[in-house]
Design an enzyme around this catalytic site. Structure first.
Site, short mmCIF file in Angstrom:
data_model
loop_
_atom_site.label_atom_id
_atom_site.label_comp_id
_atom_site.label_asym_id
_atom_site.label_seq_id
_atom_site.Cartn_x
_atom_site.Cartn_y
_atom_site.Cartn_z
N TYR A 120 0.82 -1.21 0.00
CA TYR A 120 0.00 0.00 0.00
C TYR A 120 0.85 1.27 0.00
O TYR A 120 0.37 2.33 0.35
CB TYR A 120 -0.94 0.01 1.22
CG TYR A 120 -2.15 -0.91 1.10
CD1 TYR A 120 -2.30 -1.79 0.05
CD2 TYR A 120 -3.17 -0.87 2.05
CE1 TYR A 120 -3.40 -2.62 -0.06
CE2 TYR A 120 -4.28 -1.69 1.95
CZ TYR A 120 -4.39 -2.57 0.89
OH TYR A 120 -5.49 -3.39 0.80
N LYS A 167 4.48 -14.17 4.89
CA LYS A 167 4.67 -15.12 3.79
C LYS A 167 6.15 -15.08 3.39
O LYS A 167 6.51 -14.89 2.22
CB LYS A 167 3.73 -14.72 2.63
CG LYS A 167 3.54 -15.77 1.56
CD LYS A 167 2.78 -16.99 1.99
CE LYS A 167 2.76 -18.01 0.88
NZ LYS A 167 2.43 -19.37 1.32
N ASP A 199 -1.35 -17.60 4.52
CA ASP A 199 -2.37 -18.41 3.83
C ASP A 199 -2.87 -19.52 4.75
O ASP A 199 -4.07 -19.79 4.84
CB ASP A 199 -1.84 -18.96 2.50
CG ASP A 199 -0.44 -19.57 2.59
OD1 ASP A 199 0.19 -19.50 3.66
OD2 ASP A 199 0.01 -20.14 1.58
N ASP A 223 -5.25 -6.17 6.16
CA ASP A 223 -6.51 -5.71 5.57
C ASP A 223 -7.38 -6.92 5.19
O ASP A 223 -8.55 -7.01 5.55
CB ASP A 223 -6.20 -4.85 4.33
CG ASP A 223 -7.37 -4.02 3.86
OD1 ASP A 223 -8.39 -3.98 4.57
OD2 ASP A 223 -7.28 -3.41 2.79
N ASP A 227 -10.79 -8.70 7.23
CA ASP A 227 -12.09 -8.81 6.55
C ASP A 227 -12.58 -10.27 6.57
O ASP A 227 -13.77 -10.54 6.74
CB ASP A 227 -11.99 -8.35 5.09
CG ASP A 227 -12.16 -6.84 4.94
OD1 ASP A 227 -11.74 -6.11 5.85
OD2 ASP A 227 -12.72 -6.39 3.92
N1 GGG Z 1 -13.61 2.57 6.74
C1 GGG Z 1 -12.64 1.80 6.07
C2 GGG Z 1 -12.77 1.87 4.58
O1 GGG Z 1 -13.23 2.83 4.04
N2 GGG Z 1 -12.36 0.80 3.95
C3 GGG Z 1 -12.32 0.74 2.53
C4 GGG Z 1 -10.97 0.42 2.00
O2 GGG Z 1 -10.79 0.26 0.81
N3 GGG Z 1 -9.99 0.31 2.88
C5 GGG Z 1 -8.65 0.04 2.55
C6 GGG Z 1 -7.82 -0.02 3.81
O3 GGG Z 1 -8.37 -0.15 4.90
O4 GGG Z 1 -6.61 0.06 3.71
#
Ligand code: GGG
Length: 327
Positions: A120, A167, A199, A223, A227
């Site tokens: 990122y 990893k 993984d 991230d 999720d």
């Molecule tokens: N409130 C968190 C949000 O907007 N998530 C959407 C997203 O794409 N997040 C990428 C990240 O958390 O780095």
């Protein structure tokens, strides 16, 4: 003392759940000054710029920021906002609450996601019609900073230690550096660690989440895996987060803008309101933070539910029930 709070609802359901959390903060006997600021897809459409400078400056100067959701412009909004508060870790608890129909009701773990680099970092290039590249950045310093936080977190929370998800068997240089730096800090601090390939972690956490308490991860892994854990505890509407920096923080639900339900008034506000509880705790208001958590948990157990949790209540109904329990 007045706490200056930047409020950025952002896109989609961020416009619905963020005001709900502000209502909860306003109900407390704490002196807040809220500064509403704009960012997101809709701002980019109007001005060509998803994150106005004044929004960035507010986040960089106020005590804390409450953020809703990012949409298509996430890379231009949430990443610079995290940088604005110098947040090096994103704390993402994934907990199954009583009364919520969770796939794994025994889940109770916390991800500590490295928040500044990895894939990122924004170094992407289109080199030809056929070829795009991405440079993955991992530094020893950022990995050590995360590791120090993880050690403090484990000591404060009286956990036995923490897992490191990586990893490094494939990304030997980058994840190898991350793993080695985290291991070295934990070793120096006398904190126990256990490595797990990310993984394999994805499978193990689904089969038996009780194997894990605290999991330190590189940015993208944190991230994605958080999720995934949301799926175990009732969905994305359940996961709050705190982007912690040394002097300020940014608090946001883990979920995004949810364009499929945006504007219908049925978004689950729990994740954002628990994020507000994390904001309170960050500012030293532990008692009020706990009161907010108790109110949310009470409503999740036997109050109105939004459709993601099998009910037909609106965001407003759920927020009103939380406020009633709080008062
Ligand atoms: N409130 C968190 C949000 O907007 N998530 C959407 C997203 O794409 N997040 C990428 C990240 O958390 O780095």
């Amino acid at each position: 003392m007045t706490h200056e709070i930047t409020v950025i609802p952002g896109d989609g359901i961020g416009q619905e759940v963020t005001p709900a959390a502000v209502e909860v903060l306003e109900a407390l006997e704490i002196d807040f000054e809220f500064h509403e600021a704009e960012a997101g897809d809709h701002v980019a459409e109007e001005t060509g710029e998803a994150l106005p400078e004044e929004t960035y400056d507010l986040a960089a100067s106020t005590d804390a920021t409450l953020f809703g959701a990012a949409g298509e412009t996430a890379a231009d909004v949430i990443l610079p906002l995290r940088e604005a508060v110098d947040s090096f870790v994103n704390v993402r608890p994934a907990k199954a609450y009583p009364g919520v129909d969770a796939l794994r009701p025994e889940t109770d773990l916390v991800f500590l996601r490295e928040n500044t680099e990895g894939v990122y970092s924004g170094h992407e290039d289109r080199l030809s019609d056929d070829l795009s590249t991405l440079t993955r950045v991992v530094t020893t310093s950022a990995s050590e900073r995360l590791a120090e936080f993880a050690c403090d977190f484990v000591e404060d929370g009286e956990y036995d230690g923490f897992h490191i998800a990586h990893k490094a068997n494939v990304m030997r240089e980058t994840d190898g550096r991350f793993r080695d730096a985290v291991l070295e800090v934990a070793d120096d601090r006398g904190v126990q660690t256990e490595e797990v390939l990310m993984d394999a972690f994805a499978t193990h956490v689904c089969l038996d989440p009780t194997q894990f308490d605290v999991v330190a991860c590189p940015n993208l892994a944190g991230d994605v895996l958080s999720d995934l854990a949301a799926g175990l505890v009732g969905g994305l509407g359940m996961l709050p987060s705190a982007n912690v920096g040394p002097d300020r923080g940014l608090f946001e639900p883990v979920h995004g803008s949810a364009p499929d339900i945006a504007g219908e008034g049925v978004a689950n506000p729990a994740a954002t309101i628990i994020s507000a509880a994390m904001l309170l705790e960050y500012l030293g208001h532990d008692e009020e933070g706990q009161a907010v958590r108790d109110a949310v948990e009470g409503v999740l157990e036997d109050g109105p539910r939004t459709p993601d949790l099998g009910g037909d209540a609106s965001t407003e109904d759920v927020t009103a029930a939380i406020l009633e329990r709080l008062n």
